[in-house]
Design an enzyme around this catalytic site. Structure first.
Site, PDB file in Angstrom:
ATOM      1  CB  SER A 275      -0.951  -0.049   1.194  1.00  0.00           C
ATOM      2  OG  SER A 275      -1.947   0.949   1.106  1.00  0.00           O
ATOM      3  CG  ASP A 393      -7.098  -3.737  -2.797  1.00  0.00           C
ATOM      4  OD1 ASP A 393      -7.822  -3.171  -1.951  1.00  0.00           O
ATOM      5  OD2 ASP A 393      -5.910  -3.435  -2.989  1.00  0.00           O
ATOM      6  CG  HIS A 421      -5.586  -3.078   0.842  1.00  0.00           C
ATOM      7  ND1 HIS A 421      -5.108  -2.442  -0.289  1.00  0.00           N
ATOM      8  CD2 HIS A 421      -5.009  -2.439   1.896  1.00  0.00           C
ATOM      9  CE1 HIS A 421      -4.287  -1.472   0.055  1.00  0.00           C
ATOM     10  NE2 HIS A 421      -4.206  -1.439   1.368  1.00  0.00           N
TER      11      HIS A 421
END
Length: 472
Positions: A275, A393, A421
């Site tokens: 991320s 995600d 995610h």
């Protein structure tokens, strides 16, 4: 829920924010954990695991081994010199491309060097299918038609007698590029095994996480003999949390990770980011191209410059965010995991994900300003990169990772259908196997000579056209 609301009201009355970060008790290593002071009063917790059978190699020792007699190396026990020699071998890849940015915002990337195809990366271990890759259709820039109309132009009809000739079309002036970047270098890409003492793995988490989200990966690769390093970002996990918003800007956090990287870096380093942590891995790979050997980007998004959103819920006051923390945690559970069961709740609790103070959370989201990290910045990277995307995600669309794969020079995109995610926590075995295959991968350049003999591949360069918003 009632306790959270009560604490939020107290925060509004007293002007203080309840800190959720663990206190710093000792700076001595304990169970692989170390506390590193990157700046005065700014201490980060780092999990550093060095296998006992893996000796730590410094630059002086490397220089000494080069001067050592080969007969003495054969008498050494443990096979250490053999591993060092093996790690020095690899395939030399020619990294050459031309990046042109025009004033209308068009981005043209011409790949003039070696091309690594998707077939070179295979998943041999486990029940995984071959890695899926976005194959970019690279069109010939010289033969690209100037008009999108596929119909051929009809010859002009001569005017009748007595009629005035039409005015000639205006001459098209040659476009002048706004910026041109040329890359011409060679990079040696080799297999990175756990027995190689010059290899180090760096794991960087994102907003709201901690080094605990990498628990499965740290245990897996440390057992294989790799040296692993995983820090807690400032305000996360057990690192100190300064009560000033400027401490959580991208540049402040990037300098923290620069200090960690310079402290633990070896000769060949592999960066693994998740991320927001992908941006810091990109920053380090751009700053230290000779030290960063490979990069793994997990749900990192597209190659766009970072800019905070002004209409986000995280722009609310910290005390309001503290009252909404149960709702935010539940929203993260639904969006971050493909399934919302007991297992996922336990993973969320164990990994300390989203377990940061409202002040830190608000400052982290507001500090994501990095205008330099645009498409050109990513296109300048010459390091091999593995992109891992969870199909479920809800934070990062699939299109963003596909665009990232198109911009990068050497990139392989792998999509995990059952992941979201937090795919490294949901599917640890799949992610570990995929990462290990990428660490061991080495390009096969034996077919390079046969490819060069084809005139179609040598006469004209290949280019990739992209359109991006015009910079004001």
């Amino acid at each position: 829920m009632l306790t959270s609301i009560t604490e939020g009201i107290l925060c509004c009355l007293t002007g203080k924010v309840a800190g959720l970060v663990l206190s710093l008790e000792s700076t001595e290593p304990s169970d692989g954990f170390e506390f590193v002071e990157v700046k005065p009063g700014r201490v980060l917790r780092v999990r550093h695991i060095v296998p006992e059978r893996q000796p730590v190699v410094t630059e002086g020792q490397v220089a000494g081994n080069e001067k050592k007699d080969p007969d003495d190396e054969e008498e050494d026990d443990g096979g250490y010199p053999q591993d060092c020699n093996e790690s020095n071998t690899g395939s030399s890849v020619h990294c050459k491309r031309k990046i042109t940015v025009y004033r209308n915002g068009q981005l043209v990337i011409e790949n003039l060097g070696d091309v690594l195809h998707s077939e070179i990366l295979q998943c041999r271990d486990g029940d995984l299918e071959p890695c899926s890759t976005v194959e970019v259709e690279l069109a010939d820039y010289k033969e690209m038609p100037s008009s999108p109309d596929p119909k051929p132009l009809t010859p002009p009809v001569p005017p009748a007698l007595g009629e005035q000739k039409p005015a000639p079309p205006p001459r098209c002036r040659r476009r002048k590029p706004k910026r041109t970047v040329q890359i011409d270098s060679r990079r040696v890409i080799s297999s990175c095994k756990g027995t190689h003492s010059d290899v180090a793995l760096f794991f960087v988490h994102g907003v709201g996480g901690s080094l605990d989200i990498w628990g499965s990966q740290l245990d897996f690769f440390s057992r294989l003999g790799y040296e692993v390093i995983a820090p807690d970002l400032a305000g996360h996990g057990a690192s100190t949390a300064p009560q000033i918003a400027a401490a959580y800007t991208f540049y402040a956090l990037a300098e923290d990770l620069r200090a960690i990287f310079k402290r633990y870096a070896r000769k060949r380093n592999i960066l693994i980011g998740h991320s927001y942590g992908v941006s810091f891995c990109t920053f380090l790979a751009h700053e230290y191209p000779d030290l960063v050997h490979k990069v793994v980007m997990i749900n990192g998004g597209g190659p766009t410059a970072l800019e905070p959103s002004l209409c986000s819920i995280f722009q609310l006051p910290s005390c309001v965010l503290h009252c909404l923390s149960p709702c935010l945690a539940w929203s993260f559970l639904k969006a971050g995991f493909a399934h919302q069961g007991t297992k996922e709740k336990q993973l969320l609790k164990q990994g300390n994900a989203f377990n940061v103070s409202p002040f830190v959370l608000r400052a982290m989201m507001s500090g994501q300003y990095w205008p330099e990290g645009d498409e050109v910045y990513h296109a300048e990277l010459t390091v091999p990169i593995l992109l891992v995307h969870g199909m479920c995600d809800k934070f990062v669309p699939m299109d963003e990772d596909q665009r990232m794969a198109e911009i990068l020079l050497f990139a392989f995109l792998k999509v995990i259908e059952e992941g979201s995610h937090m795919v490294m926590m949901e599917c640890p075995d799949t992610v570990n196997t995929l990462l290990h295959e990428f660490f061991l991968w080495e390009p096969d350049m034996s077919k390079k000579d046969s490819i060069k003999t084809a005139p179609a591949l040598t006469d004209t360069p290949h280019s990739l056209k992209m359109n991006k918003p015009v910079e004001k």
